[in-house]
Write an enzyme that holds these catalytic residues in place. Structure first.
Site, PDB file in Angstrom:
ATOM      1  N   GLY A 123       9.288   0.313   1.320  1.00 18.35           N
ATOM      2  CA  GLY A 123       9.166  -1.082   0.944  1.00 18.35           C
ATOM      3  C   GLY A 123       8.905  -2.027   2.084  1.00 18.35           C
ATOM      4  O   GLY A 123       8.978  -3.243   1.919  1.00 18.35           O
ATOM      5  N   GLY A 125       5.987  -2.223   3.702  1.00 14.29           N
ATOM      6  CA  GLY A 125       4.560  -2.466   3.855  1.00 14.29           C
ATOM      7  C   GLY A 125       3.921  -1.550   4.873  1.00 14.29           C
ATOM      8  O   GLY A 125       2.856  -1.859   5.419  1.00 14.29           O
ATOM      9  N   ASP A 173      -5.077   1.923   3.308  1.00 10.98           N
ATOM     10  CA  ASP A 173      -3.863   2.697   3.560  1.00 10.98           C
ATOM     11  C   ASP A 173      -4.180   4.162   3.823  1.00 10.98           C
ATOM     12  O   ASP A 173      -3.767   4.743   4.831  1.00 10.98           O
ATOM     13  CB  ASP A 173      -2.905   2.588   2.381  1.00 10.98           C
ATOM     14  CG  ASP A 173      -2.382   1.178   2.181  1.00 10.98           C
ATOM     15  OD1 ASP A 173      -2.645   0.315   3.037  1.00 10.98           O
ATOM     16  OD2 ASP A 173      -1.730   0.935   1.158  1.00 10.98           O
TER      17      ASP A 173
END
Length: 407
Positions: A123, A125, A173
């Site tokens: 969480g 990022g 990502d």
């Protein structure tokens, strides 16, 4: 992390894994919400990672365990790949990879046992989801004796995220997680996509090996994880994705990346966009221009200009894209008045999560803790501080504990 993985695997399944793979977390250096808009982005793989161990089963059962769940085992039949919910929802990432394999002409393993350990904060990022997708994909490929090009590996991870998990992310990502290299940033043209390594100003490889002193201009990354909510599937990420698509249609292009700042401003003036839609479009077009400016600044070793552009990126996310939070803004404000900080910005999808700071080599843990103390005084909880360096991308790792450690 190999030793903890072996210990957790044995505790869950009573044996050792046959194959192991690791994948790093990543920071979004610059290019906020640009990948799915067809633009250019820059990221970096970091020296925090996720590890996957895998061993085959001959009974067609698939069993999943993870250290972060306390060792609870999720057991599923091989003939049914269905989304999981609740505490087992993390299994959707490797399940998504399994579902993607046939679409890429690959065969998925039938029965297996899979275990995950990680030192990536969830969480924050830092894209633990992409790391899990790529590490799982490498383990599945290894155990089925298949190979793919790095571009295809990245595409498999993104397909899993888009079509199974349900997050409409771009290629940032998985691309950074797959193509990262120590001492470099990863530049991605998201339209092709095309991946390129960008050297990060700092010590040479020889200087690193010899342990020589850092030069004045060396760059370092510090991450301040607020532990505030960062749940992309909750809808805010998807809402921004929809708003960008609406802006592109209204401005007469397939993707916002097709517009320059000048043409975008002219078209926005004529299109009578809703104010929030116009702000989204302005952010995207100007952010792509900042990515190119950062690339030029890095090429000439200009970290001061690079930092100013990172901070400008945050202000755009804060005021135009509106995916920041008071916690993230406070950290950026505080960091940018701290000596040794070139610039700071939110990293990742936003709506909580983490701020990254680009600093010189003389920025210290004590300075970071002073920033954290000011944050705690304001918001009550202490942010997690991570000093990180660039790292290599996803890779298979020798399964034996007697093999040389990668990390």
């Amino acid at each position: 992390m190999r030793a903890p993985l072996l210990a957790h695997f044995h505790a869950a399944f009573g044996r050792e894994p046959a194959v192991i793979a690791r994948a790093p977390g990543r920071i979004e250096f610059i290019g906020n919400h640009i990948d799915y808009n067809g633009g250019t982005v820059i990221g970096a793989a970091i020296d925090r990672s996720l590890w996957v161990g895998l061993a085959p089963r001959d009974d067609g059962r698939r069993r999943f365990a993870a250290a972060h769940t306390g060792g609870a085992i999720v057991e599923l039949p091989a003939d049914r790949v269905a989304r999981q919910s609740g505490p087992a929802d993390w299994v959707n990432y490797p399940l998504g990879v399994l579902a993607a394999f046939p679409k890429f002409g690959l065969r998925a393993p039938a029965g297996f046992e899979l275990c995950v350990v990680s030192d990536l904060p969830v969480g924050a990022g830092l894209s633990s989801s992409a790391a899990l997708e790529l590490a799982a994909a490498l383990a599945f490929l290894d155990i089925t004796q298949q190979q793919v090009a790095r571009e295809q590996l990245v595409a498999i991870g993104r397909h899993a995220e888009n079509h199974f998990v349900g997050v409409p992310c771009g290629i940032l990502d998985q691309g950074v997680c797959g193509f990262g290299r120590k001492g470099h940033l990863v530049f991605i043209d998201c339209r092709a996509p095309r991946f390129e390594l960008v050297p990060l100003p700092g010590r040479s490889g020889k200087e690193e090996r010899e342990g020589r002193a850092r030069r004045e201009g060396d760059a370092r990354f510090w991450i301040f994880n607020t532990h505030t909510k960062h749940a992309l599937i909750d809808g805010l990420y998807a809402e921004r994705h929809r708003e960008c698509q609406e802006a592109a249609r209204a401005l007469g292009v397939a993707q916002l990346a097709e517009l320059s700042p000048e043409t975008s401003a002219a078209r926005r003036a004529k299109a009578h966009l809703a104010p929030e839609i116009a702000r989204r479009a302005q952010h995207v077009v100007e952010e792509i221009a900042r990515v190119e400016a950062v690339r030029r600044a890095l090429a000439r070793g200009d970290l001061r200009t690079t930092g100013e552009l990172l901070t400008a990126s945050h202000r755009s996310s804060q005021h135009l894209f509106e995916n920041s939070t008071p916690e993230l803004d406070f950290l950026v404000d505080t960091l940018c008045t701290t000596p040794g900080v070139y610039g700071a910005r939110l990293s990742g999808g936003g709506f909580g999560g983490a701020v990254i700071a680009l600093t010189d080599a003389h920025f210290t843990r004590a300075q970071a803790e002073t920033v954290a103390a000011r944050y705690t005084a304001r918001f009550g909880n202490a942010p997690e501080i991570l000093e990180t360096q660039t790292a290599d991308g996803a890779q298979a790792v020798p399964a034996s504990i007697h093999a040389p450690a990668t990390e």
